[in-house]
Design an enzyme around this catalytic site. Structure first.
Site, mmCIF file in Angstrom:
data_model
loop_
_atom_site.group_PDB
_atom_site.id
_atom_site.type_symbol
_atom_site.label_atom_id
_atom_site.label_comp_id
_atom_site.label_asym_id
_atom_site.label_seq_id
_atom_site.Cartn_x
_atom_site.Cartn_y
_atom_site.Cartn_z
ATOM 1 N N GLU A 1 0.802 -1.235 0.000
ATOM 2 C CA GLU A 1 0.000 0.000 0.000
ATOM 3 C C GLU A 1 0.833 1.283 0.000
ATOM 4 O OE1 GLU A 1 -2.713 -0.517 3.291
ATOM 5 O OE2 GLU A 1 -3.628 -2.276 2.385
ATOM 6 N N ASN B 1 2.053 -5.285 -3.101
ATOM 7 C CA ASN B 1 0.638 -5.554 -2.834
ATOM 8 C C ASN B 1 -0.096 -4.241 -2.563
ATOM 9 O OD1 ASN B 1 -1.390 -7.665 -2.196
ATOM 10 N ND2 ASN B 1 -1.312 -6.866 -0.106
ATOM 11 N N HIS C 1 -10.395 -5.583 -2.825
ATOM 12 C CA HIS C 1 -11.515 -5.311 -1.911
ATOM 13 C C HIS C 1 -12.545 -4.519 -2.715
ATOM 14 C CE1 HIS C 1 -9.363 -6.702 1.635
ATOM 15 N NE2 HIS C 1 -8.328 -5.973 1.280
ATOM 16 N N ASP D 1 -12.544 -9.682 -1.314
ATOM 17 C CA ASP D 1 -13.875 -9.695 -0.709
ATOM 18 C C ASP D 1 -14.754 -8.749 -1.511
ATOM 19 O OD1 ASP D 1 -12.941 -7.205 0.428
ATOM 20 O OD2 ASP D 1 -12.479 -8.203 2.320
HETATM 21 O O1 G3I Z 1 -6.040 -7.911 18.847
HETATM 22 C C1 G3I Z 1 -6.522 -6.654 19.289
HETATM 23 C C2 G3I Z 1 -7.346 -6.826 20.544
HETATM 24 O O2 G3I Z 1 -6.520 -7.310 21.571
HETATM 25 C C3 G3I Z 1 -7.951 -5.473 20.917
HETATM 26 O O3 G3I Z 1 -8.772 -5.620 22.021
HETATM 27 C C4 G3I Z 1 -8.757 -4.915 19.757
HETATM 28 C C5 G3I Z 1 -9.336 -3.547 20.069
HETATM 29 O O4 G3I Z 1 -9.189 -2.647 19.005
HETATM 30 O O5 G3I Z 1 -7.905 -4.793 18.648
HETATM 31 C C6 G3I Z 1 -7.364 -6.028 18.193
HETATM 32 O O6 G3I Z 1 -6.532 -5.798 17.109
HETATM 33 C C7 G3I Z 1 -7.174 -5.515 15.893
HETATM 34 C C8 G3I Z 1 -6.746 -6.546 14.861
HETATM 35 O O7 G3I Z 1 -7.284 -6.244 13.609
HETATM 36 C C9 G3I Z 1 -7.173 -7.969 15.225
HETATM 37 O O8 G3I Z 1 -8.568 -8.056 15.246
HETATM 38 C C10 G3I Z 1 -6.780 -4.133 15.435
HETATM 39 O O9 G3I Z 1 -7.314 -3.157 16.309
HETATM 40 C C11 G3I Z 1 -7.292 -3.885 14.029
HETATM 41 O O10 G3I Z 1 -6.747 -2.656 13.576
HETATM 42 C C12 G3I Z 1 -6.838 -4.990 13.105
HETATM 43 O O11 G3I Z 1 -7.420 -4.766 11.842
HETATM 44 C C13 G3I Z 1 -6.767 -5.404 10.762
HETATM 45 C C14 G3I Z 1 -6.360 -4.358 9.731
HETATM 46 O O12 G3I Z 1 -5.795 -5.005 8.605
HETATM 47 C C15 G3I Z 1 -5.349 -3.384 10.305
HETATM 48 O O13 G3I Z 1 -4.840 -2.545 9.345
HETATM 49 C C16 G3I Z 1 -7.723 -6.406 10.151
HETATM 50 O O14 G3I Z 1 -7.951 -7.478 11.064
HETATM 51 C C17 G3I Z 1 -7.161 -6.958 8.843
HETATM 52 O O15 G3I Z 1 -8.150 -7.718 8.173
HETATM 53 C C18 G3I Z 1 -6.742 -5.821 7.943
HETATM 54 O O16 G3I Z 1 -6.169 -6.361 6.778
HETATM 55 C C19 G3I Z 1 -5.757 -5.415 5.798
HETATM 56 C C20 G3I Z 1 -4.510 -5.954 5.127
HETATM 57 O O17 G3I Z 1 -3.510 -6.260 6.085
HETATM 58 C C21 G3I Z 1 -3.978 -4.988 4.089
HETATM 59 N N1 G3I Z 1 -4.996 -4.621 3.139
HETATM 60 C C22 G3I Z 1 -6.255 -4.142 3.721
HETATM 61 C C23 G3I Z 1 -6.797 -5.162 4.721
HETATM 62 C C24 G3I Z 1 -8.159 -4.729 5.263
HETATM 63 O O18 G3I Z 1 -8.058 -3.526 5.988
#
Ligand code: G3I
Length: 302
Positions: free
Chosen positions: A127, A168, A205, A236
Site C-alpha cells: 500500500e 501488494n 476489496h 472480498d
Molecule cells: O487484537 C486486538 C485486541 O486485543 C484489541 O482488544 C482490539 C481492540 O481494538 O484490537 C485487536 O486488534 C485488531 C486486529 O485487527 C485484530 O482483530 C486491530 O485493532 C485492528 O486494527 C486490526 O485490523 C486489521 C487491519 O488489517 C489493520 O490494518 C484487520 O484485522 C485486517 O483484516 C486488515 O487487513 C488489511 C490488510 O492487512 C492490508 N490490506 C487491507 C486489509 C483490510 O483492511
C-alpha cells in the site's frame, strides 16, 4: 473437484484465505479452512507490529502458530507484510530518516531470516501508493527517500533468495485509475532496471466506492505482460454477488500468470468488514453461499 483448492489445482493455481491465529481453536473455522484452502495468509500476525513489537526484539509466536497449522495441514503461505505505513509498532511510527530506513532493513532481515526457505511468497511492500493522484502515498517510509521500495525489495532478495517478492495494494484493480497506472509504471521501471520483483498482489476489496469493473482482466494481463506473476490477495466483495465472484475467478483464469486467489477471511463473521456486508464465501454459520458455488463452478469449468 469438490473443494476450492482442488478445483484451483486443476489449472495449477491455488485458492487461499486469510487466517487469524485467535480462531485456530474454533473447529468450524479450521474445518472449513483445512478442507477448502491450500494457501494461507496471516491476517495480522506477520505484520511489523506483531513480529517486532520492540525494536530489535522479534516475536514470531503468533505467526508461527499459523505457519505450523498451515504446514501441518499441507498448505503453503503468503507472507504479509514486511514494509507498510500502517500497523507499525510505536517505536517505528515515531522514527524518520536514516534511522527509520535502517530499521526497515533490519526488520526485513529479521523476519526473512526466521522464515527463510519456508514461505514462498512475500508481500514485501504494502500500500505505498496514494489513493488519488497516481504518486506515492505520504508516510514516514516515503519521507526516507523515494528509493525505499526498491531498497526493501533488494534487501528481501538478499535475505531469502528462494522467496517470490510481491508488491501488494488495493484499488489497483481498475485499469483506468491513476493509482493502478502509478503501480504499473513502478513495476515496469523495476523490471527495466533489474530491481528484484516477482509478483504483484491485487488486494481486490470490491465495494460501492471501488466496484469490480470488467477491465480487471486487462489490469491482470497488463501486469503479467511486464514479466511478473499476479495474485489476487485479499478478495472480498461487499454484498457478496455470486456473479461478480465468478467474473473475478474467470478473469484470473484467463491469464496464465494469474497464479492464485486468496479471499480475506473464511466466514462472513470473520471479515474485517463485518458480517452484515456479506463479503465472503461462507455465511456466519459456516454454510456455503451462492458465491461459493459460483466460484467452484468457475474453477471447475477451466
Ligand atoms: O487484537 C486486538 C485486541 O486485543 C484489541 O482488544 C482490539 C481492540 O481494538 O484490537 C485487536 O486488534 C485488531 C486486529 O485487527 C485484530 O482483530 C486491530 O485493532 C485492528 O486494527 C486490526 O485490523 C486489521 C487491519 O488489517 C489493520 O490494518 C484487520 O484485522 C485486517 O483484516 C486488515 O487487513 C488489511 C490488510 O492487512 C492490508 N490490506 C487491507 C486489509 C483490510 O483492511
Amino acid at each position: 473437484a469438490s473443494t476450492l483448492a482442488a478445483a484451483a489445482q486443476q489449472s495449477g493455481r491455488y485458492f487461499g484465505t486469510a487466517i487469524a491465529s485467535g480462531k485456530l481453536g474454533d473447529g468450524t473455522y479450521t474445518g472449513i479452512a483445512n478442507r477448502e484452502f491450500d494457501m494461507i495468509t496471516a491476517e495480522n500476525e506477520m505484520k511489523i507490529d506483531a513480529t517486532e513489537p520492540q525494536q530489535g526484539q522479534f516475536n514470531f509466536s503468533s505467526g508461527d502458530r499459523i505457519y505450523n497449522w498451515a504446514t501441518q495441514n499441507g498448505k503453503r503461505m503468503r507472507g504479509h507484510t514486511l514494509a507498510w505505513h500502517s500497523q507499525q509498532p510505536d517505536w517505528m511510527r515515531n522514527m524518520s530518516g536514516s534511522s527509520l530506513r535502517q530499521a526497515m532493513i533490519n526488520h526485513i532481515n529479521g523476519v526473512l531470516n526466521h522464515y527463510k526457505g519456508k514461505i514462498p511468497y512475500w508481500d514485501v511492500v504494502n500500500e505505498a501508493y496514494d489513493d488519488n493522484n497516481g504518486g506515492r502515498r505520504d508516510s514516514n517510509l516515503q519521507r526516507t527517500g523515494n528509493d525505499w521500495i526498491e531498497v526493501a525489495f533488494r534487501t528481501a532478495r538478499a535475505a531469502d533468495p528462494s522467496a517470490k517478492l510481491c508488491y501488494n495494494d488495493y484499488n489497483i484493480d481498475n485499469w483506468t485509475w491513476a493509482k493502478t497506472q502509478g503501480v504499473y509504471n513502478m513495476v515496469k521501471d523495476f523490471k527495466a532496471r533489474g530491481v528484484p520483483i516477482d509478483c504483484v498482489g491485487l488486494q481486490s476489496h470490491f465495494n460501492s466506492q471501488s466496484p469490480y469493473n470488467s477491465n480487471y482482466r486487462t489490469t491482470i494481463s497488463q501486469f503479467a505482460a511486464l514479466g511478473v506473476d499476479v495474485a489476487i490477495t485479499e478478495l472480498d466483495i461487499q454484498g457478496g454477488s455470486a456473479s461478480t465472484y465468478a467474473n473475478v475467478v474467470n478473469d484470473c483464469l484467463a491469464v496464465s500468470r494469474c497464479i492464485g486467489i486468496t479471499v480475506w477471511g473464511v466466514r462472513d463473521s470473520d471479515s474485517w468488514l463485518g458480517a452484515n456486508t456479506s463479503p465472503l464465501l461462507f455465511d456466519s454459520n459456516g454454510n456455503k453461499k451462492a458465491a461459493y458455488n459460483s466460484v467452484l463452478n468457475a474453477l471447475n469449468a477451466a
